[in-house]
Design an enzyme around this catalytic site. Structure first.
Site, PDB file in Angstrom:
ATOM      1  CG  HIS A  86      -1.916  -1.240   1.323  1.00 13.92           C
ATOM      2  ND1 HIS A  86      -2.722  -1.393   0.516  1.00 13.92           N
ATOM      3  CD2 HIS A  86      -1.494  -2.103   2.178  1.00 13.92           C
ATOM      4  CE1 HIS A  86      -3.369  -2.547   0.909  1.00 13.92           C
ATOM      5  NE2 HIS A  86      -2.730  -3.191   1.908  1.00 13.92           N
ATOM      6  CG  HIS A 111       2.856   5.856   5.769  1.00 15.23           C
ATOM      7  ND1 HIS A 111       2.500   5.746   7.400  1.00 15.23           N
ATOM      8  CD2 HIS A 111       1.798   6.463   5.298  1.00 15.23           C
ATOM      9  CE1 HIS A 111       1.312   6.319   7.356  1.00 15.23           C
ATOM     10  NE2 HIS A 111       0.642   6.767   6.216  1.00 15.23           N
ATOM     11  CG  HIS A 113      -0.602   8.762   1.613  1.00 18.49           C
ATOM     12  ND1 HIS A 113      -1.271   7.765   1.721  1.00 18.49           N
ATOM     13  CD2 HIS A 113      -0.130   9.021   2.994  1.00 18.49           C
ATOM     14  CE1 HIS A 113      -1.595   6.938   3.037  1.00 18.49           C
ATOM     15  NE2 HIS A 113      -0.898   7.985   3.843  1.00 18.49           N
ATOM     16  CD  GLU A 124      -3.863   9.730   2.509  1.00 17.48           C
ATOM     17  OE1 GLU A 124      -3.574   9.582   3.568  1.00 17.48           O
ATOM     18  OE2 GLU A 124      -4.514   8.944   1.877  1.00 17.48           O
ATOM     19  CG  HIS A 137       0.594  10.386   6.819  1.00 19.60           C
ATOM     20  ND1 HIS A 137      -0.557   9.976   6.176  1.00 19.60           N
ATOM     21  CD2 HIS A 137       0.315  11.797   6.350  1.00 19.60           C
ATOM     22  CE1 HIS A 137      -1.310  10.775   5.561  1.00 19.60           C
ATOM     23  NE2 HIS A 137      -0.816  11.997   5.657  1.00 19.60           N
ATOM     24  CB  THR A 219      -5.704   8.213   5.315  1.00 17.46           C
ATOM     25  OG1 THR A 219      -4.415   7.698   5.386  1.00 17.46           O
ATOM     26  CG2 THR A 219      -5.721   9.784   6.204  1.00 17.46           C
TER      27      THR A 219
END
Ligand SMILES: *[C@@H]1O[C@H](CO)[C@@H](O)[C@H](O)[C@H]1NC(C)=O
Ligand SMILES: *[C@@H]1O[C@H](CO)[C@@H](O)[C@H](O)[C@H]1NC(C)=O
Length: 323
Positions: A86, A111, A113, A124, A137, A219
């Site tokens: 992910h 991590h 996004h 996000e 994050h 999220t």
């Protein structure tokens, strides 16, 4: 000098307004509409991310600058970097912790996004409807109240996550390079590698005093509503090449057929009854300049900088030059 300074401010205003891009054109990555069916909390009323409308936030003078401790030197042991299908996730030792929150929150992992090639967005959180290229994050948990991340993750304010919006800048960001230069070692899902410890503080934006604060959620499923969010107003910058590396190296699958790991951001969620607080005064640049004039007349020349510009004397200086 005066003219030049004013000109700078004007250009800044134009950029700020010109950058108001609608988020509506962002396609929601597939699948997330179905999350609530399997994970009911994903359909609940205090979800993340959100679109932060700066004209609707509430200034809270009690929101002090966050102080990250131990970030400069996260021990001497290698850190674990993991493609979990992910995202790419880096484990962090609990010697890293945050001061400036209601309790002591220790770090657990960070991590990223991001979007996909050919699109400018991937973050996000949105600010005034505008996404940036990516978002970092850094996940912490309340170590005074809970034994572990997994225990804290299901409790109100059990977690504190720092959200750092990432945009594309001119130069390579050396701090992000410590992570990005190892992505090719973990191309496929479930692959792991070890990387040398590095200055994690370098991943944050330079100015930590200006941020937004709200109660939200993870999220990704199970979307627990346990996160005290801090989203920094200032952005971190990486180069175009670094963004390409992030978007084009990883796969969400173990082997053939390979599925690129892209567009792993969640669509913004309804704010509902929640408040969003700001640690700084939310004026437009134009109003800020005007306030600067006004304040000086009333012997409050430094009122603008009191609430967050202390990391950035140049901003204050520039405003003073105007007067
Ligand atoms: C988060 O929720 C708690 C509990 O309702 C409340 O006390 C706190 O003020 C909220 N914090 C923010 C930033 O909204
Ligand atoms: C501003 O400060 C100066 C010197 O401290 C004082 O003489 C003046 O009266 C003050 N003006 C206002 C508007 O308070």
């Amino acid at each position: 000098m005066l003219f030049f300074t004013l000109l700078l401010e004007v250009i800044w205003i134009l950029t700020a307004n010109g950058a108001l891009v609608s988020s509506n054109k962002r396609t929601s990555p597939h699948g997330q509409d179905h999350w609530p069916a399997s994970y009911p909390e994903c359909g609940s009323n205090a979800q993340s991310p959100i679109n932060i409308q700066t004209d609707s936030v509430t200034f809270d003078p009690d929101l002090l600058p966050l102080q990250p401790h131990g970030y400069e030197q996260p021990g001497t042991e290698p850190l674990n970097l993991h493609n979990n299908g992910h995202t790419v996730q880096l484990s962090l030792p609990s010697t890293l912790y945050l001061e400036g929150l209601p309790r002591k929150y220790v770090a657990a992992q960070l991590h990223l996004h991001w979007g996909q090639k050919g699109t400018p967005w991937g973050s996000e959180h949105l600010i005034n409807g505008k996404a940036t290229a990516a978002e970092l994050h850094i996940v912490h948990y309340d170590s005074e109240s809970y034994e572990s991340l997994s225990e804290a993750a299901q409790r109100p304010q059990g977690l504190a996550v720092l959200g750092i919006l990432i945009e594309v800048g001119e130069t390579k960001n050396p701090a992000y390079e410590y992570i990005l230069s190892h992505l090719h070692e973990i191309k496929h899902k479930d692959q792991k590698t070890s990387i040398p410890p590095f200055n994690v503080r370098g991943l944050l934006p330079p100015l930590l005093a200006q941020y937004f604060r709200y109660n939200g959620s993870l999220t990704t499923p199970p979307c627990y509503q346990s996160v005290l969010w801090t989203v920094f107003h200032r952005r971190a910058q990486i180069s175009t090449e670094q963004l390409e590396k992030l978007r084009e190296t990883l796969f969400s699958t173990e082997e053939e057929p390979s599925e690129p790991l892209v567009q792993n951001y969640r669509a913004p969620q309804p704010l509902n009854q929640r408040m969003v607080f700001a640690s700084f005064i939310q004026d437009s640049p134009y109003t800020a300049v005007w306030t600067g004039f006004h304040s000086r007349k009333n012997n409050r020349t430094f009122s603008l900088s009191e609430h967050g510009d202390q990391d950035s004397p140049t901003v204050t200086m520039r405003r003073l030059n105007c007067v």
